[in-house]
Design an enzyme around this catalytic site. Structure first.
Site, PDB file in Angstrom:
ATOM      1  N   ASN A  20      35.909  46.903  39.105  1.00 28.35           N
ATOM      2  CA  ASN A  20      35.208  47.897  39.921  1.00 28.35           C
ATOM      3  C   ASN A  20      34.617  49.021  39.069  1.00 28.35           C
ATOM      4  O   ASN A  20      35.324  49.738  38.375  1.00 28.35           O
ATOM      5  CB  ASN A  20      36.189  48.478  40.949  1.00 28.35           C
ATOM      6  CG  ASN A  20      35.473  49.100  42.130  1.00 28.35           C
ATOM      7  OD1 ASN A  20      34.265  49.295  42.114  1.00 28.35           O
ATOM      8  ND2 ASN A  20      36.231  49.420  43.170  1.00 28.35           N
ATOM      9  N   HIS A  29      45.265  48.806  56.159  1.00 27.53           N
ATOM     10  CA  HIS A  29      45.073  50.221  55.857  1.00 27.53           C
ATOM     11  C   HIS A  29      44.696  50.987  57.121  1.00 27.53           C
ATOM     12  O   HIS A  29      43.613  50.781  57.675  1.00 27.53           O
ATOM     13  CB  HIS A  29      43.958  50.403  54.834  1.00 27.53           C
ATOM     14  CG  HIS A  29      44.305  49.889  53.466  1.00 27.53           C
ATOM     15  ND1 HIS A  29      43.570  50.209  52.352  1.00 27.53           N
ATOM     16  CD2 HIS A  29      45.315  49.092  53.033  1.00 27.53           C
ATOM     17  CE1 HIS A  29      44.101  49.634  51.293  1.00 27.53           C
ATOM     18  NE2 HIS A  29      45.165  48.943  51.685  1.00 27.53           N
ATOM     19  N   ARG A  45      49.702  50.623  55.960  1.00 27.22           N
ATOM     20  CA  ARG A  45      49.656  51.764  55.052  1.00 27.22           C
ATOM     21  C   ARG A  45      49.008  52.940  55.775  1.00 27.22           C
ATOM     22  O   ARG A  45      47.929  52.784  56.349  1.00 27.22           O
ATOM     23  CB  ARG A  45      48.853  51.416  53.799  1.00 27.22           C
ATOM     24  CG  ARG A  45      48.995  52.431  52.675  1.00 27.22           C
ATOM     25  CD  ARG A  45      48.067  52.128  51.510  1.00 27.22           C
ATOM     26  NE  ARG A  45      46.728  52.637  51.747  1.00 27.22           N
ATOM     27  CZ  ARG A  45      45.762  52.639  50.829  1.00 27.22           C
ATOM     28  NH1 ARG A  45      45.978  52.131  49.626  1.00 27.22           N
ATOM     29  NH2 ARG A  45      44.561  53.119  51.111  1.00 27.22           N
ATOM     30  N   TYR A  47      41.687  60.566  49.419  1.00 28.53           N
ATOM     31  CA  TYR A  47      41.726  59.156  49.059  1.00 28.53           C
ATOM     32  C   TYR A  47      42.139  58.293  50.253  1.00 28.53           C
ATOM     33  O   TYR A  47      43.094  58.613  50.970  1.00 28.53           O
ATOM     34  CB  TYR A  47      42.706  58.904  47.901  1.00 28.53           C
ATOM     35  CG  TYR A  47      42.970  57.437  47.732  1.00 28.53           C
ATOM     36  CD1 TYR A  47      42.022  56.616  47.119  1.00 28.53           C
ATOM     37  CD2 TYR A  47      44.107  56.843  48.267  1.00 28.53           C
ATOM     38  CE1 TYR A  47      42.224  55.257  47.020  1.00 28.53           C
ATOM     39  CE2 TYR A  47      44.324  55.483  48.168  1.00 28.53           C
ATOM     40  CZ  TYR A  47      43.371  54.692  47.548  1.00 28.53           C
ATOM     41  OH  TYR A  47      43.572  53.335  47.472  1.00 28.53           O
ATOM     42  N   ASP A 102      50.071  55.444  49.681  1.00 25.39           N
ATOM     43  CA  ASP A 102      49.529  55.403  48.323  1.00 25.39           C
ATOM     44  C   ASP A 102      49.235  56.823  47.850  1.00 25.39           C
ATOM     45  O   ASP A 102      48.402  57.524  48.432  1.00 25.39           O
ATOM     46  CB  ASP A 102      48.243  54.567  48.316  1.00 25.39           C
ATOM     47  CG  ASP A 102      47.689  54.349  46.916  1.00 25.39           C
ATOM     48  OD1 ASP A 102      48.275  54.859  45.942  1.00 25.39           O
ATOM     49  OD2 ASP A 102      46.659  53.658  46.800  1.00 25.39           O
ATOM     50  N   HIS A 126      48.135  57.383  44.719  1.00 18.12           N
ATOM     51  CA  HIS A 126      46.993  57.157  43.828  1.00 18.12           C
ATOM     52  C   HIS A 126      47.104  57.948  42.526  1.00 18.12           C
ATOM     53  O   HIS A 126      46.142  58.542  42.049  1.00 18.12           O
ATOM     54  CB  HIS A 126      45.671  57.437  44.534  1.00 18.12           C
ATOM     55  CG  HIS A 126      44.649  56.367  44.302  1.00 18.12           C
ATOM     56  ND1 HIS A 126      43.447  56.590  43.699  1.00 18.12           N
ATOM     57  CD2 HIS A 126      44.690  55.039  44.578  1.00 18.12           C
ATOM     58  CE1 HIS A 126      42.761  55.462  43.621  1.00 18.12           C
ATOM     59  NE2 HIS A 126      43.507  54.502  44.152  1.00 18.12           N
ATOM     60  N   GLU A 147      53.521  54.189  46.740  1.00 12.43           N
ATOM     61  CA  GLU A 147      52.722  53.508  45.723  1.00 12.43           C
ATOM     62  C   GLU A 147      52.086  54.489  44.732  1.00 12.43           C
ATOM     63  O   GLU A 147      51.608  55.553  45.124  1.00 12.43           O
ATOM     64  CB  GLU A 147      51.629  52.692  46.432  1.00 12.43           C
ATOM     65  CG  GLU A 147      50.655  52.003  45.508  1.00 12.43           C
ATOM     66  CD  GLU A 147      49.515  51.349  46.267  1.00 12.43           C
ATOM     67  OE1 GLU A 147      48.483  51.052  45.629  1.00 12.43           O
ATOM     68  OE2 GLU A 147      49.634  51.154  47.497  1.00 12.43           O
ATOM     69  N   GLU A 206      48.622  48.305  39.999  1.00 11.73           N
ATOM     70  CA  GLU A 206      47.341  47.678  40.299  1.00 11.73           C
ATOM     71  C   GLU A 206      46.350  47.782  39.144  1.00 11.73           C
ATOM     72  O   GLU A 206      45.413  46.988  39.064  1.00 11.73           O
ATOM     73  CB  GLU A 206      46.730  48.259  41.577  1.00 11.73           C
ATOM     74  CG  GLU A 206      46.239  49.689  41.471  1.00 11.73           C
ATOM     75  CD  GLU A 206      45.659  50.184  42.792  1.00 11.73           C
ATOM     76  OE1 GLU A 206      44.571  50.775  42.761  1.00 11.73           O
ATOM     77  OE2 GLU A 206      46.299  49.981  43.837  1.00 11.73           O
ATOM     78  N   ARG A 215      52.656  45.665  41.310  1.00 11.84           N
ATOM     79  CA  ARG A 215      51.403  45.462  42.026  1.00 11.84           C
ATOM     80  C   ARG A 215      50.282  44.882  41.165  1.00 11.84           C
ATOM     81  O   ARG A 215      49.114  44.925  41.532  1.00 11.84           O
ATOM     82  CB  ARG A 215      50.938  46.795  42.635  1.00 11.84           C
ATOM     83  CG  ARG A 215      51.945  47.385  43.604  1.00 11.84           C
ATOM     84  CD  ARG A 215      51.272  48.333  44.578  1.00 11.84           C
ATOM     85  NE  ARG A 215      50.385  47.637  45.465  1.00 11.84           N
ATOM     86  CZ  ARG A 215      49.068  47.790  45.505  1.00 11.84           C
ATOM     87  NH1 ARG A 215      48.456  48.628  44.689  1.00 11.84           N
ATOM     88  NH2 ARG A 215      48.330  47.110  46.365  1.00 11.84           N
ATOM     89  N   HIS A 227      47.948  44.085  44.501  1.00 13.59           N
ATOM     90  CA  HIS A 227      46.732  44.776  44.922  1.00 13.59           C
ATOM     91  C   HIS A 227      45.809  43.779  45.618  1.00 13.59           C
ATOM     92  O   HIS A 227      45.693  42.636  45.202  1.00 13.59           O
ATOM     93  CB  HIS A 227      46.076  45.354  43.665  1.00 13.59           C
ATOM     94  CG  HIS A 227      44.765  46.035  43.878  1.00 13.59           C
ATOM     95  ND1 HIS A 227      44.633  47.186  44.620  1.00 13.59           N
ATOM     96  CD2 HIS A 227      43.527  45.739  43.409  1.00 13.59           C
ATOM     97  CE1 HIS A 227      43.368  47.574  44.604  1.00 13.59           C
ATOM     98  NE2 HIS A 227      42.683  46.718  43.878  1.00 13.59           N
ATOM     99  N   ASP A 271      37.682  45.470  46.227  1.00  7.10           N
ATOM    100  CA  ASP A 271      37.084  45.301  44.908  1.00  7.10           C
ATOM    101  C   ASP A 271      37.522  43.987  44.269  1.00  7.10           C
ATOM    102  O   ASP A 271      37.145  43.685  43.141  1.00  7.10           O
ATOM    103  CB  ASP A 271      37.398  46.486  43.987  1.00  7.10           C
ATOM    104  CG  ASP A 271      38.892  46.705  43.780  1.00  7.10           C
ATOM    105  OD1 ASP A 271      39.693  46.038  44.439  1.00  7.10           O
ATOM    106  OD2 ASP A 271      39.233  47.571  42.951  1.00  7.10           O
ATOM    107  N   GLU A 320      48.721  43.173  49.762  1.00  6.11           N
ATOM    108  CA  GLU A 320      47.710  44.054  50.348  1.00  6.11           C
ATOM    109  C   GLU A 320      46.529  43.208  50.835  1.00  6.11           C
ATOM    110  O   GLU A 320      46.118  42.267  50.166  1.00  6.11           O
ATOM    111  CB  GLU A 320      47.228  45.061  49.310  1.00  6.11           C
ATOM    112  CG  GLU A 320      46.163  46.026  49.831  1.00  6.11           C
ATOM    113  CD  GLU A 320      45.718  47.023  48.771  1.00  6.11           C
ATOM    114  OE1 GLU A 320      45.182  48.077  49.144  1.00  6.11           O
ATOM    115  OE2 GLU A 320      45.914  46.755  47.566  1.00  6.11           O
ATOM    116  N   TRP A 325      41.977  60.303  39.801  1.00  8.44           N
ATOM    117  CA  TRP A 325      41.469  59.930  41.114  1.00  8.44           C
ATOM    118  C   TRP A 325      42.327  58.784  41.640  1.00  8.44           C
ATOM    119  O   TRP A 325      42.970  58.767  42.519  1.00  8.44           O
ATOM    120  CB  TRP A 325      40.019  59.451  41.042  1.00  8.44           C
ATOM    121  CG  TRP A 325      39.549  58.999  42.400  1.00  8.44           C
ATOM    122  CD1 TRP A 325      39.144  59.813  43.429  1.00  8.44           C
ATOM    123  CD2 TRP A 325      39.498  57.670  42.905  1.00  8.44           C
ATOM    124  NE1 TRP A 325      38.838  59.065  44.536  1.00  8.44           N
ATOM    125  CE2 TRP A 325      39.047  57.723  44.232  1.00  8.44           C
ATOM    126  CE3 TRP A 325      39.793  56.425  42.382  1.00  8.44           C
ATOM    127  CZ2 TRP A 325      38.884  56.602  45.041  1.00  8.44           C
ATOM    128  CZ3 TRP A 325      39.628  55.297  43.157  1.00  8.44           C
ATOM    129  CH2 TRP A 325      39.174  55.392  44.469  1.00  8.44           C
TER     130      TRP A 325
END
Length: 403
Positions: free
Chosen positions: A38, A123, A148, A160, A211, A213, A237, A263, A284, A313, A317, A340, A403
């Protein structure tokens, strides 16, 4: 023995960018593998076209392990997301070919099914807590057993996981990266409220996940995990960046909330300490960024020795090729935990017709020989590549952040 006669990279953008490798043999069988990275898609496409494909021609397509070792050890420059995504694409395509020539789905070649299906989670994203809970109810009505929860944070313009789409979340966009603003303190105050209200509204028969992130320090993550203990999360996560694997030791000292990470891992070495010291509960790593089915099985094997389960994951993407490979892998490994699942758009599904299916919260890869997924090259050619970046993140004072 089936000899590799040709291989080529197909880049397409049916709503988002995907990179696919197609390998053909002299026995007529072909296989496809996902090489999508990605925001850096063309780097992998070039690595495959310029450096990997010339080394594949003439090789025995059945020698999956030998080809994997050749591409990993033979390049000298090991690991990294570009290299491992390219190796993964080759690996997936070769397993696809082997399954087709054997007349069997890949999971049968991996030892057969260890379960009836792979539990997946969806999600539930909302601009506020009420909308997130509403989305979660929609997933439960569709038979999901795990959801999630991600919610907008008061005082932050963007958060996010939250988007305008009900069942899709695609952060990569624009000709340059979007810049978002982050506040740890506002987030830390908000998330316990999300799960208190979420658990009260959704009950105790659904698995709830969240998550972070990579946005917290280890001690902040430990504090959040402790705050969330009453709501019995399935996992927390990516609580903190895992470059320093020992950082998770500090989190473990402060909370019993299960931890998941990996991930963005590329190899077993990224997870070795985390697994051996049992600092996580779920690994993950994904089939496309961790070297394909062959290497992901090694990671799962190490994890199984230490009672760590898989939780691969599975965001958009990853193309349907990776989704199929992940399901064949997940159906066969003894220490599967959860998968996921972010649904692809109708555009993407049309380009990548596939055999996998979802029923009552469980997914199955199907029983077509190989991976059970194909690519419509004529349709793919109609969707030209569009440069897109993942966002970047800054604190409220302008400091760059994860991020």
């Amino acid at each position: 023995m089936p000899r590799i006669t040709s291989a080529r990279v197909i880049v397409t953008c049916p709503g988002r960018n995907f990179v696919t490798l197609k390998i053909e043999t002299d026995e007529g069988a072909y296989g496809i593998g996902d090489a999508t990275l990605n925001g850096r898609e063309l780097a992998v496409a070039s690595y495959l076209t310029d450096h990997v494909i010339p080394c594949l021609i003439g090789r025995d397509a059945h020698r999956i392990e030998d080809i994997w070792q050749y591409l990993y050890k033979g390049a000298y420059w090991r690991r990294g997301p570009v290299t491992m995504s390219a190796i993964a694409a080759v690996d997936m395509a070769l397993w696809d070919i082997k399954g087709k020539l054997a007349g069997m789905p890949v999971y049968q070649l991996l030892g057969g099914a260890a379960r009836e299906g792979c539990m997946v989670y969806g999600h539930a994203n909302g601009s506020d807590i009420a909308e997130t809970i509403e989305r979660a109810h929609e997933y439960l009505e569709q038979g999901y057993k795990a959801v999630r929860l991600q919610s907008g944070v008061p005082g932050l313009a963007a958060t996010y996981g939250v988007s305008g789409e009900r069942f899709y979340y695609e952060p990569a966009k624009g000709s340059l990266p979007d810049e978002t603003v982050w506040s740890t303190s506002k987030y830390m105050r908000h998330v316990p409220q999300l799960f208190e209200k979420g658990r009260n509204a959704l009950g105790w028969d659904v698995h709830l996940l969240h998550d972070v992130h990579h946005r917290l320090t280890p001690i902040e993550a430990g504090r959040l995990g402790k705050d969330l203990e009453p709501y019995r999360l399935f996992w927390l996560e990516d609580a903190t960046p895992a470059e320093n694997q020992a950082g998770f030791r500090l989190i473990r000292q402060h909370t019993t909330t299960p931890l998941a990470v990996g991930e963005i891992f590329n190899s077993v070495w990224d997870a070795k300490q985390l697994i051996e010291e049992q600092l996580i509960d779920y690994i993950r790593a994904t089939v496309v960024h961790a070297g394909g089915i062959t290497h992901l099985r090694r990671i799962a094997g190490l994890a199984d020795l230490h009672q760590v389960r898989t939780g691969c994951h599975g965001a958009t993407d990853l193309s349907p090729v990776s989704m199929a490979a992940a399901l064949h892998f997940g159906l066969s490994v003894p220490n599967f935990g959860i998968q996921e699942y972010m649904r692809h758009t109708a555009e993407t599904d049309a380009v990548f017709p596939h055999a996998y299916s979802l029923s009552n919260g469980l997914m199955h890869p199907g029983d077509k020989p190989g991976l059970g997924v194909d690519i419509d090259e004529a349709l793919a050619a109609k969707h030209e590549y569009k440069r897109a970046y993942l966002p970047v993140n800054r604190l409220e004072d302008g400091t760059m952040w994860s991020w």
